[in-house]
Every structure is written in C-alpha cells, then in structure tokens.
Design a protein around this motif. Structure first.
Motif, PDB file in Angstrom:
ATOM      1  N   SER A 184      -2.282  11.217  -1.613  1.00  0.00           N
ATOM      2  CA  SER A 184      -1.540  10.678  -0.468  1.00  0.00           C
ATOM      3  C   SER A 184      -0.440  11.638  -0.046  1.00  0.00           C
ATOM      4  O   SER A 184      -0.232  11.884   1.152  1.00  0.00           O
TER       5      SER A 184
ATOM      6  N   TYR B 144      -0.111  13.570   3.460  1.00  0.00           N
ATOM      7  CA  TYR B 144       1.087  13.296   4.248  1.00  0.00           C
ATOM      8  C   TYR B 144       1.829  14.578   4.600  1.00  0.00           C
ATOM      9  O   TYR B 144       2.199  14.819   5.758  1.00  0.00           O
TER      10      TYR B 144
ATOM     11  N   SER C 280       0.830  -1.211   0.000  1.00  0.00           N
ATOM     12  CA  SER C 280       0.000   0.000   0.000  1.00  0.00           C
ATOM     13  C   SER C 280       0.859   1.253   0.000  1.00  0.00           C
ATOM     14  O   SER C 280       0.517   2.253  -0.638  1.00  0.00           O
ATOM     15  N   THR C 281       2.006   1.217   0.682  1.00  0.00           N
ATOM     16  CA  THR C 281       2.902   2.376   0.691  1.00  0.00           C
ATOM     17  C   THR C 281       3.447   2.641  -0.700  1.00  0.00           C
ATOM     18  O   THR C 281       3.533   3.795  -1.146  1.00  0.00           O
TER      19      THR C 281
ATOM     20  N   GLN D  93       0.726   4.376  -2.594  1.00  0.00           N
ATOM     21  CA  GLN D  93       0.471   5.727  -2.111  1.00  0.00           C
ATOM     22  C   GLN D  93       1.589   6.694  -2.491  1.00  0.00           C
ATOM     23  O   GLN D  93       1.342   7.890  -2.687  1.00  0.00           O
TER      24      GLN D  93
ATOM     25  N   GLN E 209       0.697   8.729  -5.584  1.00  0.00           N
ATOM     26  CA  GLN E 209      -0.610   9.381  -5.619  1.00  0.00           C
ATOM     27  C   GLN E 209      -0.516  10.799  -5.074  1.00  0.00           C
ATOM     28  O   GLN E 209       0.030  11.012  -3.983  1.00  0.00           O
TER      29      GLN E 209
END
Length: 954
Positions: A898, A902, A888-889, A892, A895
C-alpha cells in the motif's frame, strides 16, 4: 458469495497444477545465527506422524464442534473468524439441487438474532464490507463463511461469535426472504455461467468425474429447483447437515486466545445434533478402466485445447513420508514446467499455453494432468509436444543441474515463509486449518517445515525424481478431453487420432540439454554517483535522496515484513510519445524486452541464474510512463539493483521472443470474435478511448506492421535518461544498508536531462449521451455498463467525495437492484479519477442480468441516482462508508504494498505525501450535502455512455 462451481477443463487444470501447498521453494538458505532454528529430533527425517503446530489451540465441544484458535498479529487489531461446514452440494437430494448454495445466501437474509438484512447492516456500520470482506462460498463438500472483524472494538469482535453461531444453527428461512433471494441466486448463476465455459463443463465433467455423485451435484444446482423449492425443503437440508459434529470454528487474529475459547463455548455449546442424524456419506469417484476420450465443442469457444488427466487415489499429508513425497512432487512439477516454459520462448512456440502437473482433483482424487492450448490448426503439434516432454522425463530423466536448481527454488520459498513467520497474514493460517478439518491435512507449523526442508531436501536424488514420471503416467483411469470451436469441429481429431498422437509423441526423443551459464550477471559494480542531497520526512518516515545523475529515490524503511523490499521506478513519457505509425511496435517493446533476458543472457539462462534468489524485476512501458517494478529479499537487493541497471543499459534484443510474441498474439485473435465478451469489450474500449485505435484491441493488420528494430529502439529511448526517474523503495532495510547499492547502480544510470513528459492524446469518452448495443451470444445474458465522465480537478478533497459517492452508490444499488428487484447478483461500481495526462473522472456502473430486464434495471439505477441528487446520501450509508474507509486505511497503513503504491502515486500526481496522515480525520467532510453536490456534479446524465451486450436476435 462465490459458488465454487464445477469448472471447465482448463479451469480444472489450474486447480490441479496449483494444488500443492509446498510447491514453490529455492536455494539452501544460510540464515544468520539469530534466525537459525535449532535442529531438533523432530526435524530429522523419519516416517512418523507429523506434529501439530503448538501455536494453534485445537479443541472439541461435547456436541462435536471443532475449534481452532491462534493468536496472530498480522494484521494488528484484526481477526479472521470462519465457520466451516462439511456440507456441500454433494449431499443434496434430487429435490435440493442448488440448495446448499442457497442456504449460504439465506444465512445473510435472516437468522434468530439478525432478522432480514440486519446482519449485513450491522457489520457494514462496523467497517466490514459486504462481498469484499464479509463473504462465503459453497463447494461440493463444504460451505465456508468468512467474517473478518476488528478486535479493537470488544463489542463488535465478541458479537462476531454470535454471528457465526447464528449461521451454524439459527438461520430462519423466512419464506418471503426465500422468494426475494431466488432471483439473486439465479442471477449469480447467470453472472458466472451462461457461457461457453459452462456449456463445455456440462459436456466434460461427467467424463472427468465418471458420472459420479460429483458430476450430478454441481454447486450451482438446477434452475427449476431454485425457482420452485419450498421452505420445508431447504430447512430439511439445513437441519440434516448444519450440525455441530460437522462444523468447525476457526479464529485467528490479534486477540486473547483464552477469551476466544470462552466465547466459542458460550455461543456454540447450545447447538445440538439431530436425534437421528443422517450418516455423512463420503462420496468418491470410481476409477475408469482404460482411457475415455471426450470431444466437446461450443459455438462461442475461441480456443482449441486438450487435456490429459491420469487419475490417482487422493494422498493426504499426515506423515513425514507423505511430506517428503509432497516435496518431490513440487520439484517434479517445477522442473517439468520449466522445460515447457523454455519451449514457449521460441520464435514459433508449439502452443499458446501449456502446463503439466500432479496435484489434487475433485472427488478425493489426485491427478497427473497436462493441459495445452493450441495455435490455430496446431492441435496435433501442441499435444505431441506436451506429451513428449513428459516422455522425455520418463525415458531420460532430469539433469543434476535441473534438480539442484529446483531445490534452490524450493528452499527460497520455505525460507521466506520462515523469515515471515511472525508477519504471516491470519488468512494464511485459516486456509491451513480448513484443510486439516476437511481433509485431515497435517499442520506441523513453519518451524517444523523449515527444519524438515533444510535437513531433508538434499536427500532427494535423481533416481527418485526420474522414477516419478513413470509412476504418474498410465493409460488406465485416464481421461482425454479435447475442446474447440463448433466451426472447427471437422478439424478436431477423433478418439483414434488423438490416441495415436499421444502414442507417437515419445518417438525419436533425445535427452534434454540444460543450457546454463556460470557467468555472473555483472563482473563488477559500475562507478555510479553519490547522493548529492538528502531530506527526511519524519511524519511518514521517508528519506528522499537525489543522486549525482539527477535520479530521485524515496525510501521508506518498514517493519511490516521481515523479508520484503518493494521497488518501483517510473518517469513520464510512455507510448504517448510514439507516432501512430510506430505505436504497435512501441506497445510491445516493454513486455518483449522484459521477456528477452538481459545483456548476453537469454531469458532461459537468466531464469536459471536467478534460481535460489528471491528477486523479481521487470520493465514496463504504459501509455504515459515507463518504469521498473521489482521486489527482493534484503539479501538479494543488490541483484535487484543489478537487474535494474542492466534493463536500462544493456536490454537484450531477441528476435525469437519478438517473433514468438507477435505470432502468439495473432493466434489469439483468430477466433476472438466468437467470444461475446471480447466483441463487447472492443466496443467498450472504443467508447472509453473516443475511438482512438490505441485504446482498442490490436488487429492482425497492425501486427504485420510491428517491427523489432523500432520496438527495441523505442525501449532504449524510453530508458536513455534516468534523470527524470523517481524510484520508491519500501520494506525491510535501513537507509544506510542500501545507500551503497543505490549509489553504485542507480547512480550509474545514463542521464541526459531532457526533461521529457507525456503527450495528451485525449483518449477519453466523448461528451454527450452515447448508447451502444452489441448483439452477441446465444444465452439469455446481458451486460450493462453505464459510464459517467468529464473533466476533473484532482485533489484530496474531491477524491474523497468521489470515493464516498462510489460506496453510497454501491449500497443503494445492492439494495435496489439486488434486494428489491432481485434482478442482479452484484453491481460493480467504480469511481476512477486521474490527474494525468489531464484531470478526468469516470464513474462506471456495471451489472449482468436477463436481457428482458435491461431497460427496467437501467431505469431503477437512474432512479436511485436521482434520489441521491435530490436528497443526498442517507446518514446511515455515510456512516457505513466512513467506518469501512477508516478500517481499511488502518490496515493499509501497515502494508508495504500500500505504501509503495501510495508514494508512487504521490510522485506522479505531485501531491503532499503527508496528507495520508489526515485521511481518516478528513472523513468528516463526507456529509449528506456533500454527497448530494458530488452526485449532481459527477453523475450528469448529459455525459452518460451506455454500452450494452445483448444476446443475438433470434
């Protein structure tokens, strides 16, 4: 797994109004020469079959299985694999009601190559999360399985096709697994149903669907069937309908197309159709002569609403004629709902919510549907108002300015899709190919669609649009639904009354006046201030600037999207700085001012001014911050900056919007206590905020104290000092391109250097053991939340351990409460941690179950927690978390959204932004011992609040 169950009238309305894929579009674009597509003969309008997108490979195996394959690199090193079956609940026999959906469940509980839970276990270890990624749904006419996979692991990716084939033809239906799953399926039905919406649906859907097969085959099925069916009964459904000539495999992603075609042939060619295959009957809904009216009530339904549905034969877009009509429909829907939206901006809106639209309905029907939620005792006014707007369009038509604005809106949408054609998410293509397989919807591709819009939308004229309302409106094949609270039954109209309301709604109408302005947002740019310092972070590709007024900007140019810039500016303060006496006024300030227009332009004028622009900007005020959120295409970035400048310097004070918001909020509170979940939520909010009134639902008494002048003054005060704001800008730009706009507009914002921050109001659960039980609701449905909380040291190491603990708990409670106890459908586990206004954490475990099982399942939950405290997490569960988090990291990190979130969080929490680069490496800090330590530290039963919703005692 989602049951796409039969819906309430209001939910059906949402299906209807969102059904047209071409619905949102804007101004005729002027692409740069390098982006301008060549006009081809196919792009010129003529009534011919639409082409098939050349970028998708469509094939069919000798056994009849269809496949769609497309190479797509968004996201990179990922693929979406889907199995689509033309088999849903409408095909069930009387003895099989609910087994289409049960079959979907059993696909995850044992197949030829993956016995019992081996499939889910294998995928979790590969970084695929059950529920969030790996999932499926069952509807009336189809069952669809989704399998997102990494493609950088050849073994995992290629195994995916074996998994799809196992679902397609090799589910084992172990009787022991069936018996275990019965409770899970019944609990899913309890979770999604056992409420007023479901009970009203059971009254109204037979009317809407004319007692057709669809009305008697809701995907949720029948409880007595689910409890007692035999393995042979479900195997019979599977053997009859899971067959290759009713199946499609869709594969879209970052892979080699030819290799994928080989994998499909290798895995699916062995599937066979039944020797004496049953015909796949195409069910429909017979038209109803005249109008049918249904009045339905429920003890727990908190609203009064009406829906008028005029049903039409389903239209499938296959030709350019069809496509042209779909464009007209999208323009019609947009214009009519713009008029309804303007009515909602009045001081005394005639309804709480209204929507009118033409689009798909269940059972091979389209429908022109109007849905309206009324103010208390205001159903007649609400119904007449909504019907009148359609009648106004039918009698007087639309204005030229409305039509041009709708075209601009339409073209912006198609232009954005065209500019993002090489950055489109794979899942978007999957949805298109599903509709092609299931309904025969054309898939001409974005190049054709863009050309078609640009070359043909100007040909749509007012006469065509003005004729559409007359085509859609009819008193034949019409259904009128009224829903309300049982206690208000005597106030609801009978059939004669509501028909008379509708009949009289068109009386004394005048033509619509389009209130537009030709003035620009701003006459000229402000003088602003220059960048006084600039630093670069090469590691994560950001540039940080300080402007002359003290405002900070963090810029991250990306290539993740071609036509997107995200903007987020914030500063500390928020409603925490409002006194208790002024809190209610302050709590409405951000939303009301953000809905009041700007400068001299009211919201309606502003919306019209922004038609044709891909820009969205809105201010907000939360508990400890105030700020601006926005997005824009690069070409509209200056407009976004102008809006931000004006929301700071010239917010609009609109007494009508304020009064309308307060009135509507009061209206929503009228029957709120009828809804069990609302009553439960109030108790839960009180526990979470330690009974601080700011954390709970508002009351009529508090609303009566709300004051526009105080709210407006609070807003202006929150945005009076830009020196403590930090803006994060992420997306498709270069620093030099947008620097002048930031200097001009952000650099001109007022600055007082007050250096304000928030107040800590200590709105968090009280320490100790708390148990609150709410008794509300007529059905056997209990909701449980178990909340651990306490002080917290906010840092990357601790955050990582809490994230791991969250997933370990999720895995163990799925195994125990769902698979072993068969007592719930899915637990909700949420670890939340904050640094501001003080370091605090909560770990919340929630589930829905039968009332009789509450104590047993709470005890089982505490037992699993105790095991983790005693021995730590299982190494296999840690492996699953690490794989899921790493995957998932990676996604992200590619994106915009994201990165925007962040970087904004890094600012507020005063963190090192570069730590994201070591996040995956730091996953090796998760060990058996660390999970044990985290469980002991954060899951302390001495600081546990249990908030439980139980049905009313009988």
């Amino acid at each position: 797994m989602n049951i796409n169950r039969a819906l309430s009238v209001a939910a059906l309305a949402l299906i209807i109004v969102s059904g047209n894929a071409t619905a949102q579009v804007k101004r005729k674009p002027t692409p740069s020469p390098k982006n301008r597509p060549a006009t081809t003969a196919a792009a010129i309008y003529s009534p011919t079959l639409l082409p098939v997108d050349k970028n998708v490979l469509i094939g069919k195996l000798p056994n009849g299985l269809t496949y769609y394959i497309r190479h797509n690199e968004q996201p990179q090193k990922r693929a979406e694999l889907y199995l689509v079956n033309k088999a849903g609940s409408v095909l069930e026999t009387d003895a099989q009601q609910g087994l289409a959906h049960f079959t979907e469940h059993m696909a995850f509980n044992g197949t030829r190559d993956f016995p019992k839970n081996a499939l889910v276990d294998y995928l979790q270890k590969s970084g695929v999360k059950f529920g969030a990624d790996l999932n499926a749904y069952t509807s009336f006419d189809e069952t669809v399985y989704q399998l997102p996979l990494p493609t950088d692991s050849t073994a995992v990716f290629e195994k995916g096709f074996n998994i799809l084939a196992n679902w397609a033809g090799y589910v084992t239906f172990d009787p022991a697994e069936i018996d275990k799953e019965r409770g899970v399926v019944l609990e899913e039905a309890r979770l999604r149903g056992k409420n007023a919406q479901e009970r009203l649906s059971l009254q109204t859907l037979p009317v809407i669907l004319n007692n057709s097969r669809y009305a008697s085959r809701l995907p949720v099925g029948k409880e007595d069937v689910i409890k007692a069916f035999t393995a042979e009964t479900i195997k019979s459904f599977y053997a009859d309908w899971y067959r290759p000539n009713l199946q499609a495999v869709i594969a879209v992603g970052d892979f080699d197309v030819k290799r994928v075609e080989e994998l499909i042939k290798a895995n699916f060619s062995g599937l066979k159709n039944p020797v004496a295959a049953k015909p796949r009957t195409e069910f429909n809904v017979a038209p109803t002569p005249g109008t049918v009216v249904k009045i339905a009530t429920d003890k727990e339904f908190p609203y009064t609403l009406a829906q008028i549905i005029v049903k039409h034969p389903q239209s499938v877009t296959r030709t350019t004629d069809n496509y042209m009509q779909s464009v007209r429909i999208s323009l019609f829907n947009f214009m009519l709902n713009q008029r309804l939206g303007e009515l909602q901006q009045k001081a005394e809106p005639p309804f709480l919510y209204a929507r009118t639209s033409y689009g798909p309905l269940i059972g091979k029907q389209d429908a022109f549907s109007s849905v309206v939620v009324a103010n208390p005792d205001g159903l007649e006014k609400a119904v007449k108002t909504v019907v009148a707007e359609t009648e106004r369009a039918r009698k007087f038509g639309f204005t030229l300015t409305e039509l041009e604005r709708a075209k601009q809106q339409a073209l912006v949408g198609i232009q954005n899709a065209y500019y993002e054609r090489n950055k489109t998410n794979s899942a978007n293509y999957v949805r298109e190919y599903q509709l092609n397989f299931l309904k025969g919807e054309a898939i001409p591709g974005i190049d054709f669609e863009y050309n078609f819009y640009v070359n043909n939308i100007s040909k749509i004229n007012l006469a065509e649009m003005n004729a559409m309302a007359g085509k859609f409106i009819s008193d034949q094949n019409r259904v009128i639904i009224v829903e309300g609270a049982e206690k208000d039954k005597d106030k609801l109209p009978d059939e004669k009354a509501i028909l008379s309301w509708i009949g009289a709604a068109g009386n004394n109408l005048t033509a619509y006046v389009d209130n537009v302005t030709s003035k620009p947002l701003m006459e000229k740019a402000p003088e602003g201030s220059k960048v006084v310092s600039e630093t670069k972070d090469e590691a994560i590709g950001t540039t940080t600037m300080i402007l002359g007024n003290g405002l900070k900007v963090i810029l991250k140019p990306t290539e993740f999207k071609n036509d997107q810039i995200l903007i987020n500016g914030s500063a500390f303060g928020g409603t925490s700085l409002a006194s208790d006496a002024d809190y209610t006024s302050a709590s409405f300030a951000g939303s009301v001012v953000g809905s009041s227009g700007i400068s001299e332009f009211n919201q309606g004028q502003l919306d019209k001014m922004l038609a044709g622009k891909n820009v969205n900007v809105s201010p907000y005020i939360s508990e400890i911050t105030q700020g601006i959120r926005g997005s824009a295409s690069p070409r509209d970035f200056e407009t976004a900056m102008q809006l931000i400048y004006l929301y700071f310097t010239q917010p609009r004070k609109d007494a009508e919007i304020w009064k309308g918001t307060i009135n509507q909020t009061k209206a929503l509170l009228t029957n709120r206590t009828l809804d069990p979940l609302s009553v439960y939520q109030d108790t839960l909010s009180n526990v979470l905020s330690n009974n601080n009134f700011r954390g709970g639902a508002t009351t009529v008494e508090r609303l009566n104290t709300a004051n526009l002048d105080k709210g407006y003054a609070f807003y202006k005060d929150r945005f009076a000092d830009a020196s403590n704001f930090t803006f994060v800008v992420v997306g498709s730009f270069t620093v030099n391109e947008i620097r002048p706009f930031m200097e001009a507009y952000l650099g001109a914002l007022p600055s007082t250097n007050k250096k304000e921050t928030f107040k800590n109001l200590k709105m968090y659960p009280a320490p100790g053991q708390i148990t609150k039980t709410v008794y509300k609701g007529v059905d056997d449905k209990a909701n449980v939340q178990m909340i651990y909380s306490g002080d917290y040291v906010f840092n990357e190491a601790n955050n990582l351990q809490l994230d791991a603990l969250e997933e370990v708990l999720n895995i163990k409670l799925v195994e125990r409460l769902r698979e072993q106890e068969s007592g719930i459908y899915a637990p909700g586990i949420r670890a939340n941690y904050v640094k501001n206004p003080q370091g605090r954490y909560t770990v919340t475990i929630s589930f829905t179950c039968a009332a009789a099982n509450v104590d047993k399942l709470i005890a089982a939950t505490l037992d699993e927690i105790g095991k983790i405290k005693q021995t730590g997490a299982q190494p296999a569960d840690i492996e699953k978390f690490v794989a899921e988090e790493a995957r998932s990291t990676q996604v992200q990190m590619k994106q915009n959204i994201s990165w925007a979130g962040y970087l904004a969080g890094v600012v507020q929490n005063d963190q090192d932004p570069d730590q994201i680069l070591s996040h995956v490496k730091n996953l090796d800090q998760i060990t058996v011992q660390s999970t044990k330590d985290a469980a002991i530290k954060y899951l302390n039963n001495n600081n546990l609040a249990k908030v439980i919703l139980m049905p009313e005692k009988k």
